[in-house]
Scaffold this active site. Structure first.
Site, PDB file in Angstrom:
ATOM      1  N   GLY A  12      44.054  50.697  41.733  1.00 13.23           N
ATOM      2  CA  GLY A  12      45.088  49.867  40.696  1.00 13.23           C
ATOM      3  C   GLY A  12      45.326  51.271  39.801  1.00 13.23           C
ATOM      4  N   TYR A  13      45.439  51.605  38.342  1.00  9.94           N
ATOM      5  CA  TYR A  13      45.909  52.522  37.529  1.00  9.94           C
ATOM      6  C   TYR A  13      45.352  53.226  37.703  1.00  9.94           C
ATOM      7  CZ  TYR A  13      50.387  50.668  36.489  1.00  9.94           C
ATOM      8  OH  TYR A  13      51.846  49.559  36.533  1.00  9.94           O
ATOM      9  N   ASN A 224      38.026  54.296  23.098  1.00 11.32           N
ATOM     10  CA  ASN A 224      39.449  53.408  23.015  1.00 11.32           C
ATOM     11  C   ASN A 224      39.050  52.597  21.338  1.00 11.32           C
ATOM     12  OD1 ASN A 224      40.554  54.236  25.307  1.00 11.32           O
ATOM     13  ND2 ASN A 224      39.788  52.228  26.307  1.00 11.32           N
ATOM     14  N   CYS A 276      44.428  48.331  28.325  1.00 10.94           N
ATOM     15  CA  CYS A 276      42.444  48.587  27.819  1.00 10.94           C
ATOM     16  C   CYS A 276      42.897  48.435  26.045  1.00 10.94           C
ATOM     17  CB  CYS A 276      43.515  50.163  28.002  1.00 10.94           C
ATOM     18  SG  CYS A 276      42.192  50.618  29.547  1.00 10.94           S
ATOM     19  N   ARG A 346      51.212  46.271  30.977  1.00  7.99           N
ATOM     20  CA  ARG A 346      50.497  45.080  29.899  1.00  7.99           C
ATOM     21  C   ARG A 346      50.127  45.072  28.521  1.00  7.99           C
ATOM     22  NH1 ARG A 346      46.211  46.889  35.281  1.00  7.99           N
ATOM     23  NH2 ARG A 346      46.995  49.169  34.394  1.00  7.99           N
TER      24      ARG A 346
HETATM   25  N1  LIG Z   1      44.663  51.593  33.046  1.00  7.52           N
HETATM   26  C1  LIG Z   1      44.285  53.008  32.396  1.00  7.52           C
HETATM   27  O1  LIG Z   1      44.959  53.777  32.300  1.00  7.52           O
HETATM   28  C2  LIG Z   1      42.805  52.836  32.749  1.00  7.52           C
HETATM   29  C3  LIG Z   1      41.898  53.944  32.267  1.00  7.52           C
HETATM   30  C4  LIG Z   1      40.848  54.291  32.270  1.00  7.52           C
HETATM   31  C5  LIG Z   1      40.133  53.312  32.837  1.00  7.52           C
HETATM   32  N2  LIG Z   1      40.703  51.827  32.944  1.00  7.52           N
HETATM   33  C6  LIG Z   1      39.138  50.951  33.666  1.00  7.52           C
HETATM   34  O2  LIG Z   1      40.174  50.989  34.463  1.00  7.52           O
HETATM   35  C7  LIG Z   1      39.612  49.786  35.517  1.00  7.52           C
HETATM   36  C8  LIG Z   1      40.863  49.418  36.732  1.00  7.52           C
HETATM   37  O3  LIG Z   1      41.656  49.086  35.591  1.00  7.52           O
HETATM   38  P1  LIG Z   1      43.224  49.058  36.480  1.00  7.52           P
HETATM   39  O4  LIG Z   1      44.414  49.524  35.232  1.00  7.52           O
HETATM   40  O5  LIG Z   1      43.448  50.450  37.094  1.00  7.52           O
HETATM   41  O6  LIG Z   1      43.637  48.359  37.095  1.00  7.52           O
HETATM   42  P2  LIG Z   1      44.261  47.791  38.175  1.00  7.52           P
HETATM   43  O7  LIG Z   1      44.433  45.513  38.242  1.00  7.52           O
HETATM   44  O8  LIG Z   1      45.623  48.700  37.949  1.00  7.52           O
HETATM   45  O9  LIG Z   1      44.189  47.818  39.612  1.00  7.52           O
HETATM   46  C9  LIG Z   1      42.312  46.912  40.145  1.00  7.52           C
HETATM   47  C10 LIG Z   1      42.831  46.521  41.091  1.00  7.52           C
HETATM   48  O10 LIG Z   1      41.987  46.534  42.012  1.00  7.52           O
HETATM   49  C11 LIG Z   1      41.886  45.729  43.081  1.00  7.52           C
HETATM   50  N3  LIG Z   1      40.729  44.563  43.742  1.00  7.52           N
HETATM   51  C12 LIG Z   1      40.174  44.037  42.612  1.00  7.52           C
HETATM   52  N4  LIG Z   1      38.875  43.527  42.974  1.00  7.52           N
HETATM   53  C13 LIG Z   1      39.020  44.028  44.159  1.00  7.52           C
HETATM   54  C14 LIG Z   1      37.766  43.769  45.733  1.00  7.52           C
HETATM   55  N5  LIG Z   1      36.315  42.978  44.722  1.00  7.52           N
HETATM   56  N6  LIG Z   1      38.144  44.706  46.206  1.00  7.52           N
HETATM   57  C15 LIG Z   1      39.171  45.549  46.687  1.00  7.52           C
HETATM   58  N7  LIG Z   1      39.710  45.241  45.237  1.00  7.52           N
HETATM   59  C16 LIG Z   1      39.623  44.511  44.110  1.00  7.52           C
HETATM   60  C17 LIG Z   1      43.080  44.680  42.374  1.00  7.52           C
HETATM   61  O11 LIG Z   1      43.726  44.488  43.644  1.00  7.52           O
HETATM   62  C18 LIG Z   1      43.895  45.590  41.509  1.00  7.52           C
HETATM   63  O12 LIG Z   1      44.415  47.196  42.656  1.00  7.52           O
HETATM   64  C19 LIG Z   1      39.240  48.965  34.515  1.00  7.52           C
HETATM   65  O13 LIG Z   1      38.137  48.535  33.877  1.00  7.52           O
HETATM   66  C20 LIG Z   1      40.075  49.571  32.876  1.00  7.52           C
HETATM   67  O14 LIG Z   1      39.412  48.774  31.982  1.00  7.52           O
HETATM   68  C21 LIG Z   1      42.175  51.865  33.098  1.00  7.52           C
HETATM   69  O1  LIG Z   2      49.936  57.160  17.999  1.00  2.00           O
HETATM   70  C1  LIG Z   2      49.688  56.237  18.533  1.00  2.00           C
HETATM   71  C2  LIG Z   2      49.323  56.505  19.669  1.00  2.00           C
HETATM   72  C3  LIG Z   2      49.793  55.313  20.565  1.00  2.00           C
HETATM   73  N1  LIG Z   2      50.323  54.521  19.862  1.00  2.00           N
HETATM   74  C4  LIG Z   2      50.268  52.876  21.028  1.00  2.00           C
HETATM   75  O2  LIG Z   2      49.084  52.878  21.491  1.00  2.00           O
HETATM   76  C5  LIG Z   2      49.064  52.203  22.946  1.00  2.00           C
HETATM   77  C6  LIG Z   2      48.497  53.010  23.329  1.00  2.00           C
HETATM   78  O3  LIG Z   2      48.738  54.752  23.932  1.00  2.00           O
HETATM   79  P1  LIG Z   2      47.891  54.984  25.135  1.00  2.00           P
HETATM   80  O4  LIG Z   2      46.169  55.574  24.253  1.00  2.00           O
HETATM   81  O5  LIG Z   2      48.862  57.137  25.010  1.00  2.00           O
HETATM   82  O6  LIG Z   2      47.662  54.652  26.586  1.00  2.00           O
HETATM   83  P2  LIG Z   2      46.610  53.912  27.253  1.00  2.00           P
HETATM   84  O7  LIG Z   2      46.981  54.584  28.771  1.00  2.00           O
HETATM   85  O8  LIG Z   2      46.043  53.020  26.715  1.00  2.00           O
HETATM   86  O9  LIG Z   2      45.603  54.976  27.329  1.00  2.00           O
HETATM   87  C7  LIG Z   2      44.326  54.459  26.408  1.00  2.00           C
HETATM   88  O10 LIG Z   2      43.311  53.729  27.208  1.00  2.00           O
HETATM   89  C8  LIG Z   2      42.797  54.439  28.254  1.00  2.00           C
HETATM   90  C9  LIG Z   2      41.881  53.014  29.157  1.00  2.00           C
HETATM   91  O11 LIG Z   2      40.916  52.672  28.703  1.00  2.00           O
HETATM   92  C10 LIG Z   2      42.149  55.358  27.857  1.00  2.00           C
HETATM   93  O12 LIG Z   2      41.172  55.567  28.832  1.00  2.00           O
HETATM   94  C11 LIG Z   2      43.031  56.525  27.391  1.00  2.00           C
HETATM   95  O13 LIG Z   2      41.695  57.449  26.829  1.00  2.00           O
HETATM   96  C12 LIG Z   2      43.399  55.905  26.113  1.00  2.00           C
HETATM   97  O14 LIG Z   2      44.071  56.307  25.485  1.00  2.00           O
HETATM   98  C13 LIG Z   2      50.952  53.224  23.628  1.00  2.00           C
HETATM   99  O15 LIG Z   2      51.068  50.930  23.597  1.00  2.00           O
HETATM  100  C14 LIG Z   2      51.063  53.600  22.183  1.00  2.00           C
HETATM  101  O16 LIG Z   2      52.188  53.334  22.101  1.00  2.00           O
HETATM  102  C15 LIG Z   2      50.720  53.958  19.195  1.00  2.00           C
HETATM  103  O17 LIG Z   2      51.215  53.144  19.166  1.00  2.00           O
HETATM  104  N2  LIG Z   2      51.204  55.620  18.223  1.00  2.00           N
END
Ligand SMILES: NC(=O)c1ccc[n+]([C@@H]2O[C@H](COP(=O)([O-])OP(=O)(O)OC[C@H]3O[C@@H](n4cnc5c(N)ncnc54)[C@H](O)[C@@H]3O)[C@@H](O)[C@H]2O)c1
Ligand SMILES: O=c1ccn([C@@H]2O[C@H](COP(=O)(O)OP(=O)(O)O[C@H]3O[C@H](CO)[C@@H](O)[C@H](O)[C@H]3O)[C@@H](O)[C@H]2O)c(=O)[nH]1
Length: 471
Positions: A12-13, A224, A276, A346
Site C-alpha cells: 500500500g501507501y 501523530n 492516520c 481516506r
Molecule cells: N499511509 C501513510 O501515509 C502511512 C504512513 C505511516 C504509517 N502508516 C501505517 O502503515 C500501515 C499501512 O498503511 P497504508 O496506508 O500503507 O495502508 P494500505 O491500505 O494502503 O495498504 C495495506 C495493504 O496491505 C494489504 N494487506 C492487508 N492484509 C494483508 C495480508 N494478510 N496479506 C497480504 N497483504 C495484506 C492490503 O491489501 C493493502 O494493499 C498502517 O498501519 C498505517 O497506519 C501509514
Molecule cells: O498545517 C497543517 C498541516 C496539515 N494539515 C492537514 O492535516 C492532514 C495530515 O497531513 P500530513 O500530516 O501532512 O499528511 P499524512 O500523510 O496524514 O501524514 C501524517 O500521518 C502519517 C501516517 O501516520 C505520518 O507518518 C506522518 O508523519 C504524518 O505527518 C491533512 O489533511 C492536511 O491537509 C492541516 O490542515 N494544516
C-alpha cells in the site's frame, strides 16, 4: 553468495514507497513486496508505470529498480519462506464493531499476516513491525509467531513517519528512523543492528534512533497526536479570529516564529484528514481509557472533536452564507483528496463537506486533479448511503475545473492543490451565478484579486465579509 532477501507484506501507501527506496538505495538486497490484492499488484507491475498510488517522484524510483531488485507479487508464502527479513505493512484501521469499536485499532490483518509467517517459515526470520500499532503489539505478535516453535523469530518495531505527497522525499531524507526492540534479548538486538545497517546505506547514523520496543510503538502514536494537536489548535484559533477580526495567517506567523513553537503545521484548514491522524489518536485514547487514564484520554479525544467541529463549522458557513439554503444550488467542490499531491481520499474532509451539502439537497460539481471519479463516487455512496443511480442526480465529477465551476453559485475549496491559485478567476466569475461566492477551506485562493472581481469570499480564520453574516 546468497543475496539478502527482504519481503514486505502489504503493497500500500507505506509498503510500496518504503520498499522501493530500500531497493533503490541497496542494490545488493532483493526486495519482494506481496499483497493479497491482485488489482494492487497488477498496478505496481503495470508496464506503463500506472502505479496504484500517486506520489511525486515514486514512479521514477519504481521504474528504475522494478524487476532489478524490486519485485511485486501475490506469492505471499514463497516470499515469506525466501526472506531473511519480513516487513509487515498491512492496514490497521479503527475497529468498526465489537469491543473497542470507534477507538481501538483493528489488528485482524496484522494477526493474519503473523499467522501466515508462522505457518510458512522454516528458517529464522527478522519480523519488522512497519504498520502503526498500539503499544505492546510486538509482544502479542511474538506469542503468535513463536507458538509453533518451528523456527526463531526476532521482532523489531520500525514505525513509518512518511507523509503522503512528500513520501519519497521523507523516505530518502528522514528526520529520523526509529527502531525498537527487546533490548534485553541479544538476538533481538542483533536483529535491530541488521536493520540499522540497512538504513545506514543512506540515512546518517545519528538520525537512526534505537529504543526499547514500547517506546518505539508509543512514539509513533504520540508523534501523530502532536501534529494533529497543532492543526486542531490553529483551527480553534481560526474560529476566534473570525469572531474578533484577527487574521489567522498573521497570528500563525507571529506565533510560529518563536523558535520553540516553529512555523510548520500551523496552517488553518477545513480540518485534517488522511488515514492516520484520527485513527492513531483514537488508538491512543483507547489505550489511555484501558489503563484508566481518563484525563489523558479526554485531552487527546478533544483533538478529534475539534476537527469534527471545524468541518461542521465550515459547512454551516456555506449554508448560512448562501442565504440559509443550498437546496437546488449548484456548488463546485474544488479538491477531494485529503491534502495536495496525493490521490488518497481516506478521511478526507471533502467527504464530510459533500455529505452535508448533499443532505441539504445541493447539486455538486466536483473536481480533483488526481482522484479518480470512481473513487469520489464510491466515497460519496458510502458516506451518504445513496446508490450510484441516486447520487448521479446530485453529484457530477468533472475532469476540467472550468466546467466544474460553470453556472455555479459557490466555489468550495477542500484541498490546497497549487493549480487552484492559478485558475482564471475572471472567466470563472463571468460564468457563475451572482452573487458569486467562494468558501476557501485552505486559504489558497487569491482572495484580494477575487474580491476585486466581485466574489464574496470566506477564508478560514479571515476577517468575515459582512455579506456572509446572516446569523
Ligand atoms: N499511509 C501513510 O501515509 C502511512 C504512513 C505511516 C504509517 N502508516 C501505517 O502503515 C500501515 C499501512 O498503511 P497504508 O496506508 O500503507 O495502508 P494500505 O491500505 O494502503 O495498504 C495495506 C495493504 O496491505 C494489504 N494487506 C492487508 N492484509 C494483508 C495480508 N494478510 N496479506 C497480504 N497483504 C495484506 C492490503 O491489501 C493493502 O494493499 C498502517 O498501519 C498505517 O497506519 C501509514
Ligand atoms: O498545517 C497543517 C498541516 C496539515 N494539515 C492537514 O492535516 C492532514 C495530515 O497531513 P500530513 O500530516 O501532512 O499528511 P499524512 O500523510 O496524514 O501524514 C501524517 O500521518 C502519517 C501516517 O501516520 C505520518 O507518518 C506522518 O508523519 C504524518 O505527518 C491533512 O489533511 C492536511 O491537509 C492541516 O490542515 N494544516
Amino acid at each position: 553468495m546468497k543475496r539478502y532477501q527482504i519481503c514486505c507484506i502489504g503493497a500500500g501507501y507505506v509498503g510500496g514507497p518504503s520498499m522501493s527506496i530500500i531497493a533503490y538505495q541497496c542494490p545488493h538486497i532483493d526486495v519482494k513486496v506481496v499483497d493479497i490484492s491482485q488489482e494492487r499488484i497488477d498496478s505496481w507491475n503495470s508496464p506503463s508505470g500506472d502505479l496504484p498510488i500517486y506520489e511525486p517522484g515514486l514512479r521514477e524510483v519504481v521504474l528504475s529498480v522494478r524487476n532489478r531488485n524490486l519485485f511485486f507479487s501475490m506469492e505471499v508464502d514463497e516470499a515469506i519462506e525466501d526472506a531473511d527479513m519480513i516487513f509487515v505493512a498491512v492496514n490497521t484501521p479503527t475497529k468498526m464493531r465489537g469491543l473497542g469499536a470507534g477507538r481501538a485499532a483493528d489488528l485482524t490483518r496484522w494477526e493474519l499476516a503473523a499467522r501466515r509467517i508462522a505457518a510458512v517459515a522454516t528458517t529464522p526470520k527478522i519480523v519488522v513491525e512497519k504498520s502503526t500499532v498500539p503499544i505492546r503489539t510486538a509482544e502479542a505478535i511474538a506469542s503468535v509467531l513463536t507458538a509453533s516453535g518451528k523456527t526463531h523469530f526476532s521482532i523489531v518495531s520500525n514505525p513509518e513517519f512518511l507523509a503522503e505527497g512528500t513520501a519519497i522525499q521523507d523516505l530518502r531524507n528522514p528526520d529520523r528512523v526509529l527502531i525498537g526492540t527487546n533490548t534485553e534479548d541479544p538476538r533481538s538486538v542483533e536483529a535491530m543492528n541488521v536493520l540499522v545497517d540497512i538504513y545506514s546505506h543512506w540515512v546518517p547514523r545519528e538520525r537512526i534512533l534505537t529504543t526499547n520496543v514500547w517506546s518505539s510503538e508509543l512514539s509513533k502514536l504520540v508523534a501523530n497526536s502532536c501534529l494533529a494537536q497543532r492543526v486542531s489548535t490553529i483551527n480553534a484559533v481560526s474560529e476566534i479570529c473570525e469572531a474578533t477580526g484577527a487574521d489567522i495567517d498573521e497570528v500563525a506567523n507571529a506565533v510560529g516564529l518563536d523558535n520553540r513553537i516553529g512555523v510548520k503545521f500551523l496552517k488553518a484548514s477545513v480540518g485534517f484528514g488522511g488515514s492516520c491522524f484520527q485513527k492513531d489518536i483514537l488508538s491512543l485514547v483507547y489505550l489511555c481509557e484501558s489503563m484508566g487514564l481518563q484525563e489523558a484520554a479526554e485531552y487527546f479525544y478533544w483533538i478529534v472533536k475539534l476537527n469534527d467541529h471545524q468541518k461542521e463549522r465550515f459547512v454551516s458557513r456555506i449554508i448560512h452564507g448562501l442565504f440559509h439554503t443550498v437546496t437546488g444550488k449548484r456548488i463546485t467542490v474544488l479538491g477531494f483528496a485529503f491534502k495536495k499531491d496525493t490521490g488518497d481520499t481516506r478521511e478526507s474532509p471533502a467527504i464530510e463537506v459533500c455529505r452535508r451539502l448533499l443532505y441539504e439537497k445541493a447539486i455538486l460539481s466536483i473536481y480533483d486533479p488526481k482522484v479518480h471519479s470512481s473513487q469520489i463516487l464510491t466515497d460519496l455512496c458510502h458516506s451518504t448511503g445513496m446508490d450510484l443511480l441516486e447520487l448521479n442526480k446530485y453529484a457530477t465529477v468533472y475532469a476540467d475545473p472550468y466546467e466544474a465551476c460553470y453556472q455555479s453559485h459557490a466555489l468550495v475549496v477542500c484541498t490546497e492543490w497549487d493549480l487552484f491559485k492559478e485558475l482564471d478567476f475572471e472567466r470563472i466569475y463571468c460564468e457563475m451565478e451572482k452573487p458569486a461566492f467562494a468558501f476557501d477551506g485552505r486559504n489558497v485562493l487569491p482572495h484580494e484579486t477575487m474580491k476585486s472581481l466581485g466574489f464574496v469570499i470566506y477564508g478560514i480564520g479571515k476577517p468575515l465579509d459582512k455579506r456572509l453574516n446572516w446569523v
